[in-house]
Design a protein around this motif. Structure first.
Motif, PDB file in Angstrom:
ATOM      1  N   GLU A 269       7.602   0.327  -0.428  1.00 39.35           N
ATOM      2  CA  GLU A 269       7.908   1.662  -0.961  1.00 39.35           C
ATOM      3  C   GLU A 269       6.622   2.445  -1.212  1.00 39.35           C
ATOM      4  O   GLU A 269       6.534   3.624  -0.901  1.00 39.35           O
ATOM      5  N   ARG A 270       5.639   1.741  -1.787  1.00 41.79           N
ATOM      6  CA  ARG A 270       4.387   2.418  -2.125  1.00 41.79           C
ATOM      7  C   ARG A 270       3.738   2.996  -0.856  1.00 41.79           C
ATOM      8  O   ARG A 270       3.286   4.136  -0.836  1.00 41.79           O
ATOM      9  N   ILE A 271       3.720   2.183   0.198  1.00 41.06           N
ATOM     10  CA  ILE A 271       3.093   2.634   1.445  1.00 41.06           C
ATOM     11  C   ILE A 271       3.913   3.764   2.071  1.00 41.06           C
ATOM     12  O   ILE A 271       3.364   4.766   2.535  1.00 41.06           O
ATOM     13  N   ALA A 272       5.242   3.618   2.030  1.00 41.56           N
ATOM     14  CA  ALA A 272       6.101   4.681   2.584  1.00 41.56           C
ATOM     15  C   ALA A 272       5.906   5.982   1.794  1.00 41.56           C
ATOM     16  O   ALA A 272       5.864   7.074   2.369  1.00 41.56           O
ATOM     17  N   MET A 273       5.774   5.864   0.476  1.00 43.37           N
ATOM     18  CA  MET A 273       5.605   7.062  -0.360  1.00 43.37           C
ATOM     19  C   MET A 273       4.289   7.761  -0.041  1.00 43.37           C
ATOM     20  O   MET A 273       4.223   8.986   0.046  1.00 43.37           O
ATOM     21  N   LEU A 274       3.243   6.953   0.160  1.00 47.68           N
ATOM     22  CA  LEU A 274       1.939   7.534   0.489  1.00 47.68           C
ATOM     23  C   LEU A 274       1.961   8.175   1.868  1.00 47.68           C
ATOM     24  O   LEU A 274       1.532   9.312   2.056  1.00 47.68           O
ATOM     25  N   LYS A 275       2.496   7.423   2.820  1.00 49.39           N
ATOM     26  CA  LYS A 275       2.445   7.881   4.202  1.00 49.39           C
ATOM     27  C   LYS A 275       3.301   9.128   4.436  1.00 49.39           C
ATOM     28  O   LYS A 275       2.909  10.023   5.160  1.00 49.39           O
TER      29      LYS A 275
ATOM     30  N   HIS B 246      16.536   3.518   8.238  1.00 48.54           N
ATOM     31  CA  HIS B 246      16.067   3.802   6.882  1.00 48.54           C
ATOM     32  C   HIS B 246      14.541   3.808   6.864  1.00 48.54           C
ATOM     33  O   HIS B 246      13.913   2.959   7.515  1.00 48.54           O
ATOM     34  N   PRO B 247      13.939   4.760   6.122  1.00 52.65           N
ATOM     35  CA  PRO B 247      12.472   4.827   6.106  1.00 52.65           C
ATOM     36  C   PRO B 247      11.803   3.507   5.706  1.00 52.65           C
ATOM     37  O   PRO B 247      10.742   3.170   6.218  1.00 52.65           O
TER      38      PRO B 247
ATOM     39  N   LYS C 145       4.564  11.069   1.894  1.00 53.36           N
ATOM     40  CA  LYS C 145       4.482  11.957   0.725  1.00 53.36           C
ATOM     41  C   LYS C 145       5.843  12.099   0.017  1.00 53.36           C
ATOM     42  O   LYS C 145       6.345  13.199  -0.206  1.00 53.36           O
ATOM     43  N   VAL C 146       6.436  10.956  -0.267  1.00 55.43           N
ATOM     44  CA  VAL C 146       7.695  10.928  -1.025  1.00 55.43           C
ATOM     45  C   VAL C 146       7.308  10.785  -2.500  1.00 55.43           C
ATOM     46  O   VAL C 146       6.536   9.901  -2.848  1.00 55.43           O
ATOM     47  N   ASN C 147       7.819  11.666  -3.358  1.00 55.90           N
ATOM     48  CA  ASN C 147       7.324  11.639  -4.739  1.00 55.90           C
ATOM     49  C   ASN C 147       8.259  10.946  -5.724  1.00 55.90           C
ATOM     50  O   ASN C 147       7.994  10.917  -6.917  1.00 55.90           O
ATOM     51  N   ASP C 148       9.354  10.355  -5.216  1.00 55.72           N
ATOM     52  CA  ASP C 148      10.274   9.680  -6.137  1.00 55.72           C
ATOM     53  C   ASP C 148      10.860   8.446  -5.449  1.00 55.72           C
ATOM     54  O   ASP C 148      11.577   8.571  -4.453  1.00 55.72           O
ATOM     55  N   ILE C 149      10.569   7.272  -5.999  1.00 55.44           N
ATOM     56  CA  ILE C 149      10.991   6.011  -5.363  1.00 55.44           C
ATOM     57  C   ILE C 149      12.517   5.893  -5.296  1.00 55.44           C
ATOM     58  O   ILE C 149      13.068   5.241  -4.408  1.00 55.44           O
ATOM     59  N   ARG C 150      13.217   6.576  -6.226  1.00 54.48           N
ATOM     60  CA  ARG C 150      14.673   6.460  -6.274  1.00 54.48           C
ATOM     61  C   ARG C 150      15.337   7.011  -5.018  1.00 54.48           C
ATOM     62  O   ARG C 150      16.435   6.613  -4.656  1.00 54.48           O
TER      63      ARG C 150
ATOM     64  N   PHE D  18      -6.380   9.433   2.704  1.00 53.47           N
ATOM     65  CA  PHE D  18      -6.205  10.108   3.995  1.00 53.47           C
ATOM     66  C   PHE D  18      -5.586  11.493   3.825  1.00 53.47           C
ATOM     67  O   PHE D  18      -5.504  12.268   4.758  1.00 53.47           O
ATOM     68  N   VAL D  19      -5.158  11.791   2.590  1.00 53.35           N
ATOM     69  CA  VAL D  19      -4.555  13.109   2.364  1.00 53.35           C
ATOM     70  C   VAL D  19      -5.656  14.165   2.228  1.00 53.35           C
ATOM     71  O   VAL D  19      -5.606  15.220   2.855  1.00 53.35           O
ATOM     72  N   CYS D  20      -6.695  13.851   1.425  1.00 54.28           N
ATOM     73  CA  CYS D  20      -7.733  14.860   1.172  1.00 54.28           C
ATOM     74  C   CYS D  20      -9.058  14.487   1.824  1.00 54.28           C
ATOM     75  O   CYS D  20     -10.056  15.172   1.631  1.00 54.28           O
ATOM     76  N   ASP D  21      -9.063  13.373   2.572  1.00 53.57           N
ATOM     77  CA  ASP D  21     -10.308  12.897   3.177  1.00 53.57           C
ATOM     78  C   ASP D  21     -11.386  12.674   2.102  1.00 53.57           C
ATOM     79  O   ASP D  21     -12.546  13.016   2.279  1.00 53.57           O
ATOM     80  N   GLN D  22     -10.943  12.139   0.992  1.00 56.85           N
ATOM     81  CA  GLN D  22     -11.806  11.756  -0.151  1.00 56.85           C
ATOM     82  C   GLN D  22     -12.426  12.936  -0.892  1.00 56.85           C
ATOM     83  O   GLN D  22     -13.375  12.770  -1.632  1.00 56.85           O
ATOM     84  N   LYS D  23     -11.860  14.130  -0.673  1.00 59.93           N
ATOM     85  CA  LYS D  23     -12.391  15.281  -1.428  1.00 59.93           C
ATOM     86  C   LYS D  23     -11.809  15.307  -2.845  1.00 59.93           C
ATOM     87  O   LYS D  23     -12.341  15.964  -3.718  1.00 59.93           O
TER      88      LYS D  23
END
Ligand code: DAH
Length: 343
Positions: free
Chosen positions: A313-319, A107-108, A321-326, A264-269
């Motif tokens: 969950e928050r870290i997994a979602m960021l890493k 499981h992720p 790119k999961v957009n729904d915790i459910r 880390f997604v946009c490199d702070q842009k």
């Protein structure tokens, strides 16, 4: 004429002998063509009147043979099909894939939790666990949330009854259990499931996971906290990740902070993930409040400590790119299989 009719009958005999079928439908075609009421052998019988008298007998034998051969061939072909079918059932198919059964994947949330724990294990943190069903003392009071303190409102939970028993709202409760039961120095992290009385949505759930960290020793300072979290952020989100601490409030730490990492997604842009700020919040932290140390029998004059807590969950979602915790709790294999290659 006679020769021609003989040739026609002999060709048909050869055709029947050579006939092959691959399935029941083709067998049926054979039956209709050679044994059915409108079969193609029957017209050859009536041709006998066009045969020279001297050879009528010979011709008659030939067409009789045709009919008999068709019957025999039908039985042969039918037998061939059934034995092929039973063969298929009895013999294992050696060409089948070795993993014919789908093998599950981790499981992720387990993967991410393990990644977090591995990073801290490398710098000397142990793993400690505590119960998900907690008492008020370990979840709130010992952590410096006295009864009726408004900070309890931030973590509404499910109470088992009128009593002191509740589902834990954070893994900070494990800090207390560790401090009660061991002598400093200790460095430990506590992963596990927590619960809150939240309305379920794409961003919030009534159950989630946290990893808590605690380091208590002589002379532990904010610099140690920052350096430890800086190391974690770079290992978890990639080298070059920046961190910043923003002042915050938690009853069990003094001073308290929230930690952000550079996006880390946009490199702070500026992107949707960091809401155009270049920073994303990933955890809460601070220096353990002396009251908490004293509540657990640790001399706060002698020892200091830092603590932090993050949502898995928050870290997994960021890493990832999961957009729904459910999605983490629905067990849809189409979602889970996407993490098959993460090790
Ligand atoms: N327990 C906090 C929560 O669930 C997270 C946290 C914040 C843990 C700061 C800590 C800390 O140990 O120092 O929101």
């Amino acid at each position: 004429m006679t020769e021609q009719l003989f040739k026609q009958a002999k060709d048909k005999l050869q055709e029947i002998k050579d006939y092959l079928v691959a399935n029941n439908a083709e067998l049926e075609q054979f039956r209709i063509a050679f044994l059915g009421t409108k079969n193609t052998i029957r017209p050859l019988f009536s041709e006998i009147r066009n045969i020279d008298n001297a050879r009528k007998k010979e011709y008659g034998q030939l067409v009789n043979e045709l009919k008999q051969t068709a019957e025999e061939r039908f039985e042969q072909l039918k037998g061939g099909l059934t034995s092929a079918a039973t063969e298929h059932v009895e013999k294992p198919d050696l060409t089948r894939s070795v993993n014919a059964n789908n093998i599950g994947t981790r499981h992720p949330l387990s993967l991410v939790q393990e990644q977090i724990c591995d990073i801290f294990k490398r710098i000397g943190f142990t793993i400690s666990e505590g119960p998900q069903i907690e008492n008020d003392f370990h979840n709130f009071t010992a952590l410096n949330f006295p009864p009726h303190h408004p900070a309890r409102d931030m973590q509404d939970t499910f109470f088992i009854s009128e009593s002191e028993i509740a589902l834990r709202t954070h893994t900070s409760s494990v800090q207390i259990r560790v401090m009660e039961n061991s002598e400093p120095p200790f460095r430990t992290i506590s992963p596990g499931r927590v619960f809150r009385n939240e309305t379920i949505s794409a961003r919030a759930h009534c159950q989630f996971h946290q990893v808590e960290g605690l380091y208590v020793d002589k002379n532990v300072s904010l610099a140690d906290l920052k350096q430890t979290l800086f190391f974690f952020a770079n290992e978890m989100f990639g080298q070059g990740t920046k961190i910043r601490l923003r002042p915050s409030y938690f009853p069990f730490t003094e001073i308290s902070a929230e930690m952000d990492i550079s996006c880390f997604v946009c490199d702070q842009k500026g992107c949707n993930i960091c809401k155009k700020t270049g920073w994303v919040e990933i955890l809460g932290c601070g220096m353990v409040d002396p009251n908490v140390l004293n509540n657990c029998g640790i001399d706060s004059e002698k020892y200091t400590g830092f603590a932090f807590g993050m949502g898995v969950e928050r870290i997994a979602m960021l890493k990832y790119k999961v957009n729904d915790i459910r999605l983490f709790f629905e067990n849809d294999v189409r979602f889970l299989q996407q993490f098959a290659s993460v090790v």
